[in-house]
Each structure stands twice: as C-alpha cells, then as structure tokens.
Motif scaffolding. Structure first.
Motif, PDB file in Angstrom:
ATOM      1  N   SER A 161       0.852  -1.193   0.000  1.00 24.94           N
ATOM      2  CA  SER A 161       0.000   0.000   0.000  1.00 24.94           C
ATOM      3  C   SER A 161       0.890   1.246   0.000  1.00 24.94           C
ATOM      4  CB  SER A 161      -0.956   0.004   1.187  1.00 24.94           C
ATOM      5  OG  SER A 161      -2.016   0.904   0.928  1.00 24.94           O
ATOM      6  N   SER A 162       0.275   2.421   0.116  1.00 26.27           N
ATOM      7  CA  SER A 162       1.065   3.644  -0.048  1.00 26.27           C
ATOM      8  C   SER A 162       1.656   4.114   1.278  1.00 26.27           C
ATOM      9  CB  SER A 162       0.178   4.738  -0.633  1.00 26.27           C
ATOM     10  OG  SER A 162      -0.980   4.876   0.142  1.00 26.27           O
ATOM     11  N   GLY A 163       2.650   4.974   1.194  1.00 36.59           N
ATOM     12  CA  GLY A 163       3.216   5.614   2.374  1.00 36.59           C
ATOM     13  C   GLY A 163       4.236   4.777   3.119  1.00 36.59           C
ATOM     14  N   ASN A 164       4.720   5.325   4.219  1.00 32.93           N
ATOM     15  CA  ASN A 164       5.746   4.691   5.061  1.00 32.93           C
ATOM     16  C   ASN A 164       6.974   4.294   4.240  1.00 32.93           C
ATOM     17  OD1 ASN A 164       7.201   3.483   7.068  1.00 32.93           O
ATOM     18  ND2 ASN A 164       5.447   2.417   7.963  1.00 32.93           N
ATOM     19  N   THR A 165       7.656   5.308   3.738  1.00 36.62           N
ATOM     20  CA  THR A 165       8.763   5.084   2.803  1.00 36.62           C
ATOM     21  C   THR A 165       9.885   4.237   3.400  1.00 36.62           C
ATOM     22  OG1 THR A 165       8.183   7.203   1.834  1.00 36.62           O
ATOM     23  CG2 THR A 165      10.292   6.283   1.193  1.00 36.62           C
ATOM     24  N   TYR A 186       5.716   9.230  -6.471  1.00 34.02           N
ATOM     25  CA  TYR A 186       6.194   8.458  -5.324  1.00 34.02           C
ATOM     26  C   TYR A 186       7.453   7.670  -5.689  1.00 34.02           C
ATOM     27  CZ  TYR A 186       6.112   5.994  -0.891  1.00 34.02           C
ATOM     28  OH  TYR A 186       6.451   5.521   0.346  1.00 34.02           O
ATOM     29  N   ALA A 187       7.515   7.189  -6.931  1.00 30.65           N
ATOM     30  CA  ALA A 187       8.716   6.480  -7.383  1.00 30.65           C
ATOM     31  C   ALA A 187       9.924   7.413  -7.323  1.00 30.65           C
ATOM     32  CB  ALA A 187       8.520   5.959  -8.799  1.00 30.65           C
ATOM     33  N   ALA A 188       9.718   8.651  -7.769  1.00 36.56           N
ATOM     34  CA  ALA A 188      10.811   9.626  -7.738  1.00 36.56           C
ATOM     35  C   ALA A 188      11.234   9.890  -6.291  1.00 36.56           C
ATOM     36  CB  ALA A 188      10.368  10.921  -8.412  1.00 36.56           C
ATOM     37  N   PHE A 189      10.246   9.957  -5.421  1.00 33.49           N
ATOM     38  CA  PHE A 189      10.544  10.211  -4.006  1.00 33.49           C
ATOM     39  C   PHE A 189      11.321   9.051  -3.389  1.00 33.49           C
ATOM     40  CE2 PHE A 189       9.340  10.104   0.538  1.00 33.49           C
ATOM     41  CZ  PHE A 189       9.857  11.337   0.904  1.00 33.49           C
ATOM     42  N   ILE A 190      10.926   7.823  -3.727  1.00 40.71           N
ATOM     43  CA  ILE A 190      11.658   6.657  -3.220  1.00 40.71           C
ATOM     44  C   ILE A 190      13.100   6.704  -3.725  1.00 40.71           C
ATOM     45  CG2 ILE A 190      11.861   4.128  -3.369  1.00 40.71           C
ATOM     46  CD1 ILE A 190       8.839   3.950  -3.246  1.00 40.71           C
ATOM     47  N   GLY A 191      13.273   7.076  -4.989  1.00 43.22           N
ATOM     48  CA  GLY A 191      14.615   7.185  -5.561  1.00 43.22           C
ATOM     49  C   GLY A 191      15.473   8.177  -4.781  1.00 43.22           C
ATOM     50  N   GLU A 192      14.885   9.320  -4.471  1.00 44.09           N
ATOM     51  CA  GLU A 192      15.625  10.330  -3.710  1.00 44.09           C
ATOM     52  C   GLU A 192      15.954   9.843  -2.311  1.00 44.09           C
ATOM     53  OE1 GLU A 192      13.149  13.795  -3.748  1.00 44.09           O
ATOM     54  OE2 GLU A 192      13.270  13.857  -5.949  1.00 44.09           O
ATOM     55  N   GLU A 218       8.330  12.897 -19.768  1.00 47.88           N
ATOM     56  CA  GLU A 218       9.491  12.098 -20.179  1.00 47.88           C
ATOM     57  C   GLU A 218      10.677  12.391 -19.276  1.00 47.88           C
ATOM     58  OE1 GLU A 218       8.098   9.452 -22.389  1.00 47.88           O
ATOM     59  OE2 GLU A 218      10.283   9.512 -22.191  1.00 47.88           O
ATOM     60  N   GLU A 219      10.781  13.647 -18.861  1.00 47.00           N
ATOM     61  CA  GLU A 219      11.882  14.047 -17.990  1.00 47.00           C
ATOM     62  C   GLU A 219      11.810  13.283 -16.661  1.00 47.00           C
ATOM     63  OE1 GLU A 219      11.653  18.197 -17.247  1.00 47.00           O
ATOM     64  OE2 GLU A 219      13.435  18.191 -15.961  1.00 47.00           O
ATOM     65  N   MET A 220      10.571  13.155 -16.138  1.00 43.09           N
ATOM     66  CA  MET A 220      10.394  12.388 -14.903  1.00 43.09           C
ATOM     67  C   MET A 220      10.760  10.929 -15.132  1.00 43.09           C
ATOM     68  SD  MET A 220       6.966  13.613 -12.974  1.00 43.09           S
ATOM     69  CE  MET A 220       7.087  12.659 -11.462  1.00 43.09           C
ATOM     70  N   ARG A 221      10.393  10.425 -16.311  1.00 43.50           N
ATOM     71  CA  ARG A 221      10.716   9.028 -16.611  1.00 43.50           C
ATOM     72  C   ARG A 221      12.234   8.823 -16.535  1.00 43.50           C
ATOM     73  NH1 ARG A 221       8.233   5.065 -20.294  1.00 43.50           N
ATOM     74  NH2 ARG A 221       7.308   6.633 -21.635  1.00 43.50           N
ATOM     75  N   GLU A 360      -2.361  27.735  -7.418  1.00 45.86           N
ATOM     76  CA  GLU A 360      -1.084  27.625  -8.116  1.00 45.86           C
ATOM     77  C   GLU A 360      -0.543  26.220  -7.890  1.00 45.86           C
ATOM     78  OE1 GLU A 360       3.174  29.868  -7.951  1.00 45.86           O
ATOM     79  OE2 GLU A 360       1.395  31.121  -7.729  1.00 45.86           O
ATOM     80  N   ILE A 361      -0.355  25.500  -8.998  1.00 47.25           N
ATOM     81  CA  ILE A 361       0.136  24.134  -8.886  1.00 47.25           C
ATOM     82  C   ILE A 361       1.572  24.112  -9.387  1.00 47.25           C
ATOM     83  CG2 ILE A 361      -0.328  21.716  -9.455  1.00 47.25           C
ATOM     84  CD1 ILE A 361      -3.087  22.878 -10.537  1.00 47.25           C
ATOM     85  N   GLY A 362       2.429  23.491  -8.635  1.00 51.70           N
ATOM     86  CA  GLY A 362       3.827  23.402  -9.030  1.00 51.70           C
ATOM     87  C   GLY A 362       4.336  22.009  -8.773  1.00 51.70           C
ATOM     88  N   ARG A 363       5.606  21.839  -8.942  1.00 46.35           N
ATOM     89  CA  ARG A 363       6.183  20.536  -8.640  1.00 46.35           C
ATOM     90  C   ARG A 363       7.521  20.768  -7.955  1.00 46.35           C
ATOM     91  NH1 ARG A 363       5.020  16.327 -12.901  1.00 46.35           N
ATOM     92  NH2 ARG A 363       3.440  15.559 -11.509  1.00 46.35           N
ATOM     93  N   LYS A 364       7.621  20.237  -6.751  1.00 45.43           N
ATOM     94  CA  LYS A 364       8.840  20.412  -5.978  1.00 45.43           C
ATOM     95  C   LYS A 364       9.301  19.027  -5.550  1.00 45.43           C
ATOM     96  CE  LYS A 364      10.418  23.444  -2.279  1.00 45.43           C
ATOM     97  NZ  LYS A 364       9.972  24.219  -1.114  1.00 45.43           N
ATOM     98  N   ASN A 365      10.555  18.731  -5.789  1.00 49.51           N
ATOM     99  CA  ASN A 365      11.089  17.402  -5.495  1.00 49.51           C
ATOM    100  C   ASN A 365      10.189  16.314  -6.075  1.00 49.51           C
ATOM    101  OD1 ASN A 365      13.097  18.663  -3.974  1.00 49.51           O
ATOM    102  ND2 ASN A 365      11.788  18.649  -2.154  1.00 49.51           N
ATOM    103  N   ASN A 366       9.724  16.556  -7.305  1.00 43.44           N
ATOM    104  CA  ASN A 366       8.909  15.575  -8.023  1.00 43.44           C
ATOM    105  C   ASN A 366       7.552  15.300  -7.399  1.00 43.44           C
ATOM    106  OD1 ASN A 366      10.394  14.884 -10.369  1.00 43.44           O
ATOM    107  ND2 ASN A 366      11.893  13.912  -9.021  1.00 43.44           N
TER     108      ASN A 366
END
Ligand SMILES: [Zn+2]
Lengths: 435, 134
Positions: A161-165, A186-192, A218-221, A360-366
């Motif tokens: 399930s989600s969370g608890n990295t 979340y994949a990007a976050f796990i990578g970081e 594509e950049e996220m990929r 305002e929607i942005g993206r910070k640390n993916n």
C-alpha cells in the motif's frame, strides 16, 4: 524475445480483433439496454435501439456518458446486474456526490486483473519476480488492480500500500523486489530517499516500474529510471473503466496499448462530440465491451490524447494511446487526486471567505504542490501573526477534508488576485507537463 | 492615554513595503515608528504615524489594515531603564504580546511601544512607577 501474458489475443490481427469487438458490442448494448434504465432513456432520446448497433462502427450512434451522468446516477443508477452478482466495489476520490462507485462481478475482476497481468508481463514480469505494490489499497483501484495482476502472473506480491517510505525501502531491499508499482511522483521520491540513505541505483534489485494514476513527463521518466536503475512503464486506467490496465506501455515505451478486446476507444472533438480520424488529438472515449456490472458505453474520459495504429516493435497489435496531454474540462489532477476548482469555492464559502482565490500548482522534489491564495476580509484579520497562521491552518484543514489533499493557504489582501479582462485567473499550473 | 497603531498585512513579495511607505509619504503623513513581524509568507507592518485616520484612508482600499491600541512609554537612555518598565508591568501581571522602541522627541530618550492585554492596567502601573506614558 518479447513475452506476453495472453499472446494470442495481444498479437491478434486487426480482423480478429474487430470480429471479437463486433460480437461483444452487440451483446453488450443489449445487456445495457435491458438492465440500465438510465442508459436506455438516453438511447431512446437519441432514437437508437440495440438493433442499430451491429458492429463497432455503429458505436458512434450511441449516446455519451459523462462524469455528470455518473454523478446523477450515483450510487448505483448505472449498475447492470443484481447486487447479489457483484463481488466488490471501488470508488474514485472526491466528495460525496462527486464520487463514482464502480461495481464488479467476479468476471469483471478477472478481466481487469488480466489487463493488469498483461501490463506486468509487458514490463518484463514473470513468476520469477517480486512485485512491490505501493499504490493505495482499499477503495482506490491502484492497489487492488496491480495486486490482482501480480497474482495472475505468479509474482511474489508485496502488498505494501502507499506511504511509510522507510518500510517500503526495507521490504524492497530485504525481499529483493524486482518490479515496483506506484505513482510516478512516489517512485521519484523513493529514488531520492534511497540516495539520501546512501544507496546507489545498483544496490536494489529493481528492474522495472509500472507507474500511473497521475500525469508525468518524459523528464520524470528519465529521472526515475536513473535514480532507481530501472525501466519505467506507463499504465492508464480509470475507476469508471475498471482501474489501471485499460492501457499499458510495452518495451517500446512509446504510448500505451489499449486492451481492445475489452475496451473500444474513440477520440472525439470535445466540443462537437464528433468522432475524429485516427491520429487526431481529441478527447478519449471508452466503451466497455464485456464488463458486466458497470458497463459504461461511450464514457467521456476528458483526457486529451492521440491514438496510433502504427506497427509496434513489441509485436502487440492493439492500438496505442499517447500519454494524456491535458484535460478537456477544468478538472485538475494533483498528486493523483482529482480536484475541481468548484470544490475549493465551496470550502471558501463554507468557511466565511469570499470566493476570490487563485490556485497555483507546481512541482517540488517531483511531488505536486498546491498553493491557494485567498483574498481575506480585512475586518477578520488580526494584527497578530499567530492568529493569521491559525486562520490559514484552519482553512487548509477544511480544504484537506474536501479535496483529499492538503494545500498551502496564503491569505492575501483584497483585490490582489491577478485579473485579466476583469475575470480572475483561477488556475496557474506551473508543472509544464504538456509543453 | 493609549495611542493608535496601524497594522498592515503584507505579502512577502518585492515592492509591497515600498508601496505602503510611498503612499504614506505622498499623503504627507509622518511615519514615527515602524516594525515588521514576519514569517515565511507574509509580514505585518506595524506603524505609528502622525495621522492614523488619514493613513487608514489612503491604505484601506487595497490593503488589510487594522488598528490596535498600544501603550507607549518614555524610556530614558540609561542602564536598567527597560528593566524598570518591564518590572512595573510584570508586577501588574500584564501580558506583553509584542513590543518595539523608537527614538523619542526628547533627546536622550526613546519611546517603547507595548501591545498588552490590559491597556488601562499597564498605564496605571507605569505611571505609579514614575514612567512617563504618552
Ligand atoms: Zn508495443
């Protein structure tokens, strides 16, 4: 050698697929007409009978279903079988009334899980694999869909399930997960997080990831592929159509094959409703060809994309859809959650604010960020910082309850929200997803 | 007698403070004292001006502006002066929410501004302790 979960159907010729689709649609329209009064009324209004639908070419004669219809038919107005024949429901995020409840018979669950199994095998999965599902389980379709698909393929399934990295990483490392399924952010976050903990991409056993439920670039990929040392595959689906697995990416990583033996796809002009020729950009419309309990015909997804029948090197013959390039209405997808500006307005009015706001929607640390600027009523503002922070926190909490995600609230002076031609600009999306 | 302080809510963006000060200056209002309390996203500019009513008029249309009654006491320029004042307030059990100081009209003195929960109590106590209250 490309592996397939169901080679015969996945690589069937165009003629074979059409034959299957034509048989299924005749039966399906009859099923819906006889069992769903809501849709029968729509058909009667349009003067269409089941006899008019002899092949998929006739699907364009059928009325559309939209999110508004689903809202009106909430909770079970589009149910096509007896409740005793259903085995499960799933539901979209969103508030009561805006929720969609999808019903499933065992047959529906099986076909959905088979679609997910095709996606897993396309991503290189087999019974040798350890598949970690960090999509949420429960009402959300992500966890259940990939979990079911993983069982069908015979992978060892880690139902995280989600969370608890920290726990995700511990299981990933200790049990040697080879495939991971979650939202791309979340994949990007796990990578970081792995990098922060001092792990290199080659330290994990992951080889592939199946990511969906929110828009990504594509950049996220590339980022995810590099940080986790994997190949990242896109997957598409909606609760309305089953869940993830309606379409999935293959090794070519250039668009998602739609499971055409179960879902018929059209691209329409979102303004006129006219079906557009192949290769045109327009709104994606799905018809479920053989779902029993919740068989939506011509459901308007609001996702804008392009379909392509170009021959795919993977050998699959099913049509490919591009990544959705945007939404045909004002629905926002933020951190995988559907957000409507109207919901934000409702909260503001409930909490005693004027509906003068800007999102305002942005993206910070993916990860998507949501900032809401709200014009405050001067008479309610204290000169103490703590009081203003309390007001912001209390509004943020009311927003979280309504939206399902927590925004950062910024109270601003009256008349300071940017206006163009007298009309306030409500949404600023800085994620630059579709440039 | 308490004096009127204006509190202007400022977004933490370039030019916001400049704009307020410009507006006050152009209206010919003397800015006697100012302090900014700020957190990450916004600040509160607290000012004491020669004409609070007029300053309100030039700002209130597009600013969040509130008035607060504050206590202003004269503090001599000598060691222990603030201590004496705080001790007086402490003994009266007055809670100070915030304070700041500015140069007084009399050479060798400063004015200390207090936002307190009990203005009358604070002023009475200060007078009793021999502190000049504006
Ligand atoms: Zn392919």
């Amino acid at each position: 050698m490309t592996a397939y979960y169901q080679k015969e159907i996945e690589t069937a010729s165009r003629e074979e697929i059409l034959k299957i689709q034509n048989e299924k649609i005749r039966k399906q329209v009859k099923h819906v007409y006889e069992n769903v009064p809501y849709y029968r009324n729509l058909m009667e209004e349009k003067g269409v009978t089941p006899d008019d639908i002899q092949s998929v070419d006739d699907i364009k004669k059928l009325p559309f279903l939209s999110k508004a219809d689903l809202r009106e038919a909430y909770p079970d107005g589009l149910l096509a079988v007896d409740l005793k024949d259903c085995v499960r429901i799933h539901s979209t995020s969103g508030t009561t009334g805006k929720r969609v409840v999808a019903f499933y018979t065992q047959h529906d669950i099986d076909l959905w899980e088979e679609c997910c199994a095709r996606a897993i095998v396309a991503a290189g999965g087999s019974e040798e694999d350890v598949l970690q599902v960090c999509y949420g389980y429960g009402l959300f379709t992500g966890g259940a869909g990939l979990d079911g698909g993983s069982h069908k393929v015979g992978c060892l399934t880690l139902p995280m399930s989600s969370g608890n990295t920290d726990r995700q990483i511990q299981f990933m490392m200790d049990l040697g997960a080879t495939i991971i399924c979650c939202t791309p952010s979340y994949a990007a976050f796990i990578g970081e997080t792995l990098a922060e903990k001092g792990y290199k991409p080659e330290d994990n056993k992951l080889k592939a990831g199946i990511f969906g439920a929110e828009p990504w670039t594509e950049e996220m990929r590339q980022n995810i592929q590099n940080s986790l040392g994997i190949k990242a595959y896109d997957i598409y689906g909606l609760t309305e159509t089953s869940g993830p697995g309606v379409a999935f990416e293959c090794e070519a990583q250039s668009g998602m094959h739609i499971n055409e033996d179960h879902f018929y796809a059209e691209v329409i002009d979102p303004d006129t409703g006219e079906v557009l020729p192949e290769g045109s950009k327009g709104e994606l419309v799905f018809t479920a060809l053989d779902k029993e309990a919740f068989p939506l015909l011509r459901y308007r997804t609001r996702d804008i994309c392009v379909l392509s029948r170009e021959k795919c090197p993977c050998g699959r013959t099913h049509v490919k859809m591009s990544k959705p390039m945007g939404r045909s209405d004002d629905m926002l997808i933020i951190r995988g959650v559907n957000v409507f500006p109207s919901q934000i307005e409702t909260v503001l009015l409930n909490e005693g604010y004027t509906p003068n706001y800007q999102i305002e929607i942005g993206r910070k640390n993916n990860t998507d960020t949501l900032d809401i600027y709200v014009e405050a009523d001067p008479s309610k503002i204290s000169d103490k910082i703590a009081d203003i922070q309390d007001m912001e926190a209390s509004l943020a909490s009311a927003m979280r309850t309504m939206l399902g995600i927590g925004p950062k609230i910024h109270l601003v002076p009256p008349k300071t929200i940017t206006r163009s031609e007298g009309k306030a600009v409500r949404v600023i999306d800085n994620r630059k997803l579709h440039d | 007698m308490a004096i009127t302080q204006l509190s202007v809510f400022l977004e933490n963006k370039p030019g916001k403070l400049y704009e307020v000060v410009k507006r006050i200056s152009e209206a010919g209002i003397n800015l006697r004292a100012m302090t900014i309390a700020e957190v990450r996203d916004f600040g509160i500019l607290r000012i004491i001006v020669s004409d609070a009513k007029k300053a309100m008029e030039v700002l209130e249309d597009d600013h969040i502006i509130t008035t607060t009654e504050v206590v202003s006491a004269v503090m001599e320029d000598k060691a222990g002066a603030l201590y004496d004042i705080l001790q007086a307030l402490e003994s009266a059990n007055v809670n100070i929410e915030y304070m700041y100081a500015y140069t007084g009209e009399v050479t060798g003195s400063a004015n200390v501004v207090f936002r307190v929960d009990d203005i009358e109590g604070a002023e009475a106590q200060l007078r009793e302790a021999g502190v000049q209250v504006l």
